[in-house]
Design an enzyme around this catalytic site. Sequence first.
Site, PDB file in Angstrom:
ATOM      1  N   ARG A 113       7.666  -1.773  -0.590  1.00  0.00           N
ATOM      2  CA  ARG A 113       7.865  -3.071  -1.259  1.00  0.00           C
ATOM      3  C   ARG A 113       7.655  -2.900  -2.758  1.00  0.00           C
ATOM      4  NH1 ARG A 113       2.286  -6.217   0.730  1.00  0.00           N
ATOM      5  NH2 ARG A 113       0.878  -4.572   0.105  1.00  0.00           N
ATOM      6  N   ASN A 151       4.939 -11.949  -4.745  1.00  0.00           N
ATOM      7  CA  ASN A 151       3.658 -11.601  -4.132  1.00  0.00           C
ATOM      8  C   ASN A 151       2.962 -10.539  -4.970  1.00  0.00           C
ATOM      9  OD1 ASN A 151       1.995 -11.869  -1.506  1.00  0.00           O
ATOM     10  ND2 ASN A 151       2.052  -9.670  -1.889  1.00  0.00           N
ATOM     11  N   GLU A 152       1.764 -10.843  -5.417  1.00  0.00           N
ATOM     12  CA  GLU A 152       0.930  -9.873  -6.145  1.00  0.00           C
ATOM     13  C   GLU A 152       1.729  -9.059  -7.156  1.00  0.00           C
ATOM     14  OE1 GLU A 152      -1.377  -7.523  -3.376  1.00  0.00           O
ATOM     15  OE2 GLU A 152      -2.805  -9.142  -3.105  1.00  0.00           O
ATOM     16  N   GLU A 326      -5.096 -15.089  -0.145  1.00  0.00           N
ATOM     17  CA  GLU A 326      -5.316 -14.157   0.972  1.00  0.00           C
ATOM     18  C   GLU A 326      -6.807 -13.854   1.004  1.00  0.00           C
ATOM     19  OE1 GLU A 326      -2.849 -10.662   0.650  1.00  0.00           O
ATOM     20  OE2 GLU A 326      -1.050 -11.843   0.277  1.00  0.00           O
ATOM     21  N   TRP A 334      -6.413  -0.402   3.645  1.00  0.00           N
ATOM     22  CA  TRP A 334      -5.885   0.365   2.511  1.00  0.00           C
ATOM     23  C   TRP A 334      -6.944   1.041   1.642  1.00  0.00           C
ATOM     24  CZ3 TRP A 334      -8.049  -2.357  -1.475  1.00  0.00           C
ATOM     25  CH2 TRP A 334      -8.242  -3.734  -1.300  1.00  0.00           C
ATOM     26  N   GLU A 374       1.004  -1.924   8.323  1.00  0.00           N
ATOM     27  CA  GLU A 374      -0.334  -2.530   8.337  1.00  0.00           C
ATOM     28  C   GLU A 374      -0.902  -2.767   9.742  1.00  0.00           C
ATOM     29  OE1 GLU A 374      -0.066  -5.854   5.587  1.00  0.00           O
ATOM     30  OE2 GLU A 374      -0.136  -4.475   3.897  1.00  0.00           O
ATOM     31  N   HIS A 377      -4.701  -3.187  10.153  1.00  0.00           N
ATOM     32  CA  HIS A 377      -5.322  -4.295   9.406  1.00  0.00           C
ATOM     33  C   HIS A 377      -5.622  -5.441  10.363  1.00  0.00           C
ATOM     34  CE1 HIS A 377      -5.891  -7.282   6.257  1.00  0.00           C
ATOM     35  NE2 HIS A 377      -5.694  -6.362   5.332  1.00  0.00           N
TER      36      HIS A 377
HETATM   37  C1  GAL Z   1      -2.389  -7.652  -0.103  1.00  0.00           C
HETATM   38  C2  GAL Z   1      -0.929  -8.026   0.083  1.00  0.00           C
HETATM   39  C3  GAL Z   1      -0.614  -8.352   1.530  1.00  0.00           C
HETATM   40  C4  GAL Z   1      -1.204  -7.304   2.438  1.00  0.00           C
HETATM   41  C5  GAL Z   1      -2.681  -7.227   2.192  1.00  0.00           C
HETATM   42  C6  GAL Z   1      -3.406  -6.275   3.097  1.00  0.00           C
HETATM   43  O1  GAL Z   1      -2.564  -6.918  -1.267  1.00  0.00           O
HETATM   44  O2  GAL Z   1      -0.594  -9.135  -0.713  1.00  0.00           O
HETATM   45  O3  GAL Z   1       0.774  -8.422   1.692  1.00  0.00           O
HETATM   46  O4  GAL Z   1      -0.586  -6.091   2.185  1.00  0.00           O
HETATM   47  O5  GAL Z   1      -2.888  -6.812   0.871  1.00  0.00           O
HETATM   48  O6  GAL Z   1      -4.781  -6.261   2.803  1.00  0.00           O
END
Ligand code: GAL
Length: 648
Positions: A113, A151-152, A326, A334, A374, A377
């Site tokens: 992404r 996003n971010e 979030e 990660w 992910e 996660h």
């Molecule tokens: C954020 C991101 C999400 C997801 C998340 C996982 O940085 O906006 O899409 O990847 O981390 O912790």
Amino acid sequence: MTQNSAHASHLILGVCDYPEHVPPDRWEHYAKQQKALGLTHVRLAEFAWSRLEPEPGAFQWQWLDQVIDILHQEDMQVVLCTPTAAPPAWLVHAHPEILAVDAQGRTRTFGSRRHYDFASSVYREHSRRITTAMARRYGRHPAVAGWQTDNEFGCHDTTRSYGPASAAAFRAWLQQKYSSLENLNAAWGNVFWSQEYTAWEQIQLPNLTVTDPNPSQVLDHARFASDMVKEFQEEQVRILRECSPGRFVTHNFMGFFADFDSHAVAACLDFASWDAYPTGLLETCSFLAEDLKHKYARTGHPDLISFNHDLYRCLKNNKQGFWVMEQQCGQVNWAPHNPLPADGAVQLWTAQAWAHGADGVSYFRWRAATMAQEVLHSGLLRHDETPDRGHLEIQQLQPRDFVPGEVPAQVALLHDAESLWLFDQQRHNQHLTYWQQVMLYYSTLRSLGVDVDVVQPGADLSAYQVVVAPALTLMSEAHAANLKKASEHAQLVFGPRTAFFTETGQAFDKGQPGSLSELLGGRLKNFDSMRPTLKEMLGGYEVTLWAESYRLQDAQALHVYESGPLAGECAVMQKGNVLTIGAHSPGLVHDLLREVALQAGVSVLDVPEGIRVSRRAGKMLVQNFNAYGVDFLGTRVPAVNFEVFEDT
Ligand code: GAL
């Protein structure tokens, strides 16, 4: 903004959900479960472009129509996202020129992404196109409460691209800024190493140079890249405002992220949001000592989290509040290590966010992903759809205490992205970064139980009793004037390396602290960048990593170095209500800030390690981050916890 989240009667709880990842027969069931959990908002679609437009111009809205209608039937509201963080394969294939290029000159490829260049006019056009299509389709839907752009921005090191689109846009930006090469050559000091330009086309992006690139050029490049993010966002916001009246527009920023100037990028939003991953933030923090990483492994360090709350709450000068878009609610995937959060951590993080001014907390994510990057996660549901630990904690949460209202900060801490860009570019000491210096002062204030607004140096400072500027190494005339004005009513505290650089990134040619020397009452004399094994002394305090001394004009020496090359020279100077601390010394900073706060009439509470207090809306939240330790009354407790008191 008619749907101002700040008008909700208590903290809004929501969740990030990905209906495109699961069969449609789950949608209704999930909506009912989310509602039963007390969630009222669901964030959708930030990576759904390939499902919304599987082929150029052939939009497929039915699935999202259905999802939004189901949520609407349950009285849930939607935060809809523009899906531009993940341009689909067909677009990249047709227009490979939209791809970003990294600092090593490698083109970033499709398959994850954020693979676009903010300066690409082709990508900008597609960003406007998909934003318009979505905003027209859903902008007036009664369930749509607001929007998140993209996003971010900048995640995965994507603010700065080093390809042809950015190179051309950078040259145009420079031409606009400097009008002539003579001006540019002077601003960058290009006579040094024969760097002078005689034609605009000769100017390259500052990567792949043999040794360090010109710092003034790097500073301008950072400003340029920041402007590209700002323009990209503004284009989307303009469309959303037009097609989706009365809905809020926000963006989810990241913790300790300053590759662009978030104040400038947030200017067109209704309020800022950020993504809080406390254990991930801790594990990836470059400056936190190993023993603290161990101690806070299951909760995150309270100050790393609250600093970002305080920053994003104040990102808009009108302090419209903020959301945690979030919120970590289990393990992340990660960081180098990804421990399970302590029992109670999800509740504690939610309470802490509220106490620092959050109007909304949206957990990431509903169900753990069963496919792709992910899968390790957590979500609120496990892969098999059983409720995970975070789900159970939210079930027991009583958000009725979490009412809206002011965070009554009397202390402002100044943060400036441009100072960070210069500070970290010419650190002089690899063990001392901008954030580390800022966080020493911030954490000290929180250990004194003091509420803090994190604001930029150009902000209105008239409401504060104390203004702390730990690392303002770049000093513009406008900021100097603002600080001078603040000194008429507030106590001011400056840290080392204050006002070393001019706005173009050159050293002040009459010495430091440039235009602030009258205010501070002295001038920089010497600075000493120490290897970690060296330490010097000053009135019983240890000084490590950085020591600087001052030649006094009309200030007084409060502390003098007692050892090392600066022995006998002034380490801390004071002129009236302005204090300048030249030594990197946590003990000294603690005692001086405590004294300043008391003098300014700010109440101080010496809170034990792991305990934090935060005030909002006439209440005080006491937070215990001592996972499996002792609580604030000294009794052993099995897990982290918090309590809300009336703030008397
Ligand atoms: C954020 C991101 C999400 C997801 C998340 C996982 O940085 O906006 O899409 O990847 O981390 O912790």
